[in-house]
Design an enzyme around this catalytic site. Structure first.
Site, PDB file in Angstrom:
ATOM      1  N   CYS A 183     -25.023   1.339 -14.923  1.00 34.53           N
ATOM      2  CA  CYS A 183     -24.136   2.490 -14.737  1.00 34.53           C
ATOM      3  C   CYS A 183     -24.870   3.777 -15.093  1.00 34.53           C
ATOM      4  O   CYS A 183     -25.284   3.984 -16.235  1.00 34.53           O
ATOM      5  CB  CYS A 183     -22.884   2.337 -15.596  1.00 34.53           C
ATOM      6  SG  CYS A 183     -21.778   3.773 -15.485  1.00 34.53           S
TER       7      CYS A 183
ATOM      8  N   CYS B  59     -16.413  -0.151 -21.220  1.00 31.43           N
ATOM      9  CA  CYS B  59     -17.761  -0.464 -20.727  1.00 31.43           C
ATOM     10  C   CYS B  59     -18.259  -1.819 -21.251  1.00 31.43           C
ATOM     11  O   CYS B  59     -19.099  -2.458 -20.630  1.00 31.43           O
ATOM     12  CB  CYS B  59     -18.736   0.647 -21.113  1.00 31.43           C
ATOM     13  SG  CYS B  59     -18.251   2.285 -20.498  1.00 31.43           S
TER      14      CYS B  59
ATOM     15  N   CYS C 165     -17.643  -4.316 -18.705  1.00 29.07           N
ATOM     16  CA  CYS C 165     -18.021  -3.964 -17.335  1.00 29.07           C
ATOM     17  C   CYS C 165     -19.233  -4.777 -16.867  1.00 29.07           C
ATOM     18  O   CYS C 165     -20.258  -4.813 -17.541  1.00 29.07           O
ATOM     19  CB  CYS C 165     -18.340  -2.472 -17.242  1.00 29.07           C
ATOM     20  SG  CYS C 165     -18.815  -1.968 -15.571  1.00 29.07           S
TER      21      CYS C 165
ATOM     22  N   ASP D  16     -10.262   4.789  -2.643  1.00 27.43           N
ATOM     23  CA  ASP D  16      -9.107   5.242  -3.404  1.00 27.43           C
ATOM     24  C   ASP D  16      -9.602   5.842  -4.714  1.00 27.43           C
ATOM     25  O   ASP D  16     -10.796   5.902  -4.975  1.00 27.43           O
ATOM     26  CB  ASP D  16      -8.141   4.086  -3.668  1.00 27.43           C
ATOM     27  CG  ASP D  16      -8.624   3.252  -4.824  1.00 27.43           C
ATOM     28  OD1 ASP D  16      -9.842   2.995  -4.889  1.00 27.43           O
ATOM     29  OD2 ASP D  16      -7.810   2.873  -5.680  1.00 27.43           O
TER      30      ASP D  16
ATOM     31  N   GLU E 145       0.819  -1.208   0.000  1.00 28.85           N
ATOM     32  CA  GLU E 145       0.000   0.000   0.000  1.00 28.85           C
ATOM     33  C   GLU E 145       0.853   1.258   0.000  1.00 28.85           C
ATOM     34  O   GLU E 145       0.536   2.237  -0.668  1.00 28.85           O
ATOM     35  CB  GLU E 145      -0.958   0.001   1.190  1.00 28.85           C
ATOM     36  CG  GLU E 145      -2.070  -1.031   1.090  1.00 28.85           C
ATOM     37  CD  GLU E 145      -2.933  -0.846  -0.157  1.00 28.85           C
ATOM     38  OE1 GLU E 145      -3.023   0.288  -0.675  1.00 28.85           O
ATOM     39  OE2 GLU E 145      -3.517  -1.831  -0.624  1.00 28.85           O
TER      40      GLU E 145
ATOM     41  N   CYS F  28     -12.959   0.256 -15.540  1.00 27.99           N
ATOM     42  CA  CYS F  28     -13.505   1.610 -15.422  1.00 27.99           C
ATOM     43  C   CYS F  28     -12.359   2.592 -15.209  1.00 27.99           C
ATOM     44  O   CYS F  28     -12.277   3.300 -14.210  1.00 27.99           O
ATOM     45  CB  CYS F  28     -14.499   1.664 -14.260  1.00 27.99           C
ATOM     46  SG  CYS F  28     -15.517   3.149 -14.209  1.00 27.99           S
TER      47      CYS F  28
ATOM     48  N   TYR G 295      -7.141   6.470   3.515  1.00 26.96           N
ATOM     49  CA  TYR G 295      -7.244   5.368   2.562  1.00 26.96           C
ATOM     50  C   TYR G 295      -6.414   4.160   2.999  1.00 26.96           C
ATOM     51  O   TYR G 295      -6.912   3.026   3.039  1.00 26.96           O
ATOM     52  CB  TYR G 295      -6.804   5.789   1.146  1.00 26.96           C
ATOM     53  CG  TYR G 295      -6.451   4.571   0.340  1.00 26.96           C
ATOM     54  CD1 TYR G 295      -7.448   3.738  -0.145  1.00 26.96           C
ATOM     55  CD2 TYR G 295      -5.121   4.178   0.179  1.00 26.96           C
ATOM     56  CE1 TYR G 295      -7.144   2.566  -0.812  1.00 26.96           C
ATOM     57  CE2 TYR G 295      -4.807   3.015  -0.491  1.00 26.96           C
ATOM     58  CZ  TYR G 295      -5.815   2.210  -0.980  1.00 26.96           C
ATOM     59  OH  TYR G 295      -5.520   1.050  -1.610  1.00 26.96           O
TER      60      TYR G 295
END
Length: 343
Positions: free
Chosen positions: A260, A251, A254, A189, A88, A244, A171
Site C-alpha cells: 500500500c 491495515c 489488509c 464506487d 444496487e 480499508c 457506477y
DNA sequence: GAAGCGTGGGT
DNA sequence: TACCCAAGCTT
C-alpha cells in the site's frame, strides 16, 4: 487466474528489502493506451510489467475475498440480475444493514421487473420505507417499466442499455453488468476509489468527484480475464467496505498492506479541501422527509391539515411539498388532498 | 461542477 | 452533543 505468481525471479531490482516483501508501491500503470495490451507477461524489461504489478494486487485481494466476503442475499445465485439491480439501487448511499430487510421484502413482493412495473409507482415509494432518497424508488419503478417494455422483462446485459435506464449511472451500470453477468468493467464506487487512492496513488482519500485519472487507473488495473475482472470488482469493493474504510481503517487485516503506497508513505493525512458536509437539520430535505413519511404511512389520501402538522413554517413547508409534487413523489388531488402517485 | 436529494447508526 | 458517513444519480 493465469497471471504470474506474485513473486517470480523478475526482481532484479530492490535487492535487500529488509522488512517487507519486495515493495513496489508506485504501480507503474500505463498512462496512454490503457489496458488494451494483452498480458505481455513475457516482456523482458527489468522492471515488472504493469500486468505483473497489477497481479500483485489482485492475487492477495481475491484470496482474501474467498474467506472474508459477506454472505449477502444479492450475491447468491438465486438473486439473479433483478436482485442485483434492486440491491444496487438500494445501496446507493444507504448502508447494507438497513438495506437487507427492505431488499428481502421487495424481492418477495416483486420477484421480477414486470411485477413491479404493474404496480402504481406510489407502492414502490411506500415499500421503500425509510431507506432515504425516495426518488430512487420512483426511478427503480421506472426502470422496471422500461425493462418490461423495451427488454422483454429481462434486465439488459449491455452497459449502454443499463445506462439508459432511469436511476442507473456509470457506477450502477458497471456493477450490474459485472456482478450479475460476470462482465469486465471498471466498477468505481466510493470503496474502490478509496482503495485505489491509498494502495496505488498513496493518498488517504480520493477526489470528491470521480476523475478521468481514476477511470484510467481502474481500467488499467482490470484483470484481462472476464471472470477474474468481475471477482476483482467485488473483492476490491469489499475490501474498501470492511478493511480499508474511510475512518479507522484496519491495515493490520489488509491483504495488500505490504504494497500500500499510502501505508508505506506513513499514512499522510488528506491535505485537499474537506468534503462539503451535508447539512440536514432545518433544510427542505428534512421537511420533504417528514411530509413523505405521512404519505407513506397513510393508505389513500391525506389532508392538507395533516401535512401542515409536520412543519410549522408555512413558506418552507409549501416549497417542500411543491418539490415533492414536481418530483412525482406526491400526487395532488382536488380539495387539498394528497396521496402517493398512482401513475 | 456544484448543488440537491433522506435517514439512522457510529464515534 | 455534533458531526461524519453509507455500493450515486440527476439537473
Amino acid at each position: 487466474m493465469t497471471a504470474t505468481p506474485a513473486h517470480t525471479p523478475d526482481a532484479v531490482h530492490t535487492p535487500a528489502a529488509a522488512h517487507l516483501p519486495d515493495t513496489a508501491p508506485a504501480l507503474d500503470i500505463p498512462s496512454a493506451t490503457d489496458s488494451m495490451s494483452t498480458t505481455d507477461i513475457t516482456s523482458t524489461s527489468l522492471s515488472p510489467s504493469p500486468a505483473t504489478e497489477a497481479a500483485a494486487l489482485h492475487t492477495p485481494v481475491l484470496a482474501w475475498f474467498e474467506t472474508h466476503a459477506r454472505d449477502l442475499p444479492w450475491r447468491r445465485p438465486e438473486a439473479g440480475a433483478w436482485g442485483v439491480m434492486v440491491s444496487e439501487f438500494m445501496l446507493q448511499q444507504t448502508p447494507v444493514s438497513r438495506v437487507l430487510p427492505v431488499y428481502e421484502q421487495w424481492l418477495a413482493r416483486w420477484p421480477r421487473p414486470a411485477d413491479l412495473a404493474a404496480e402504481a409507482p406510489g407502492e414502490a415509494v411506500r415499500a421503500w420505507g425509510r431507506l432515504g432518497y425516495p426518488r430512487r424508488a420512483l426511478r427503480l419503478h421506472g426502470a422496471a417499466q422500461a425493462i418490461t417494455e423495451r427488454h422483454g422483462g429481462d434486465v439488459p446485459r449491455r452497459h449502454a442499455q443499463l445506462l439508459a435506464l432511469p436511476g442507473i449511472g456509470e457506477y450502477t451500470a458497471a456493477a450490474v453488468a459485472s456482478f450479475a453477468y460476470g462482465q469486465r468493467h471498471a466498477v468505481l464506487d466510493t470503496n474502490v476509489r478509496r482503495v485505489l487512492a491509498r494502495a496505488v496513488t498513496g493518498v488517504q482519500y480520493p477526489p470528491n468527484a470521480t476523475t478521468a485519472a481514476e477511470r484510467k487507473l481502474a481500467r488499467a488495473l482490470l484483470p484481462a480475464d472476464e471472470d477474474t475482472a468481475a471477482r476483482w470488482a467485488a473483492s476490491s469493493m469489499e475490501l474498501g467496505a470492511l478493511v480499508c474504510t474511510a475512518k479507522n481503517e484496519s491495515c493490520a487485516r489488509c491483504p495488500i498492506a505490504a504494497r500500500c503506497a499510502w501505508l508505506l508513505a506513513g499514512k499522510p493525512p488528506h491535505d485537499g479541501p474537506a468534503r462539503r458536509g451535508q447539512t440536514y437539520a432545518g433544510t427542505d430535505r428534512q421537511v420533504r422527509g417528514k411530509l413523505l413519511a405521512v404519505l407513506r404511512d397513510t393508505h389513500g389520501a391525506v389532508t392538507q391539515r395533516a401535512l401542515d402538522a409536520v412543519w410549522d413554517e408555512p413558506v418552507q413547508r409549501a416549497r417542500a411539498l411543491d418539490g415533492l409534487v414536481a418530483d412525482g413523489l406526491v400526487e395532488p388531488l382536488d380539495g387539498g388532498l394528497y396521496r402517493l402517485p398512482r401513475s
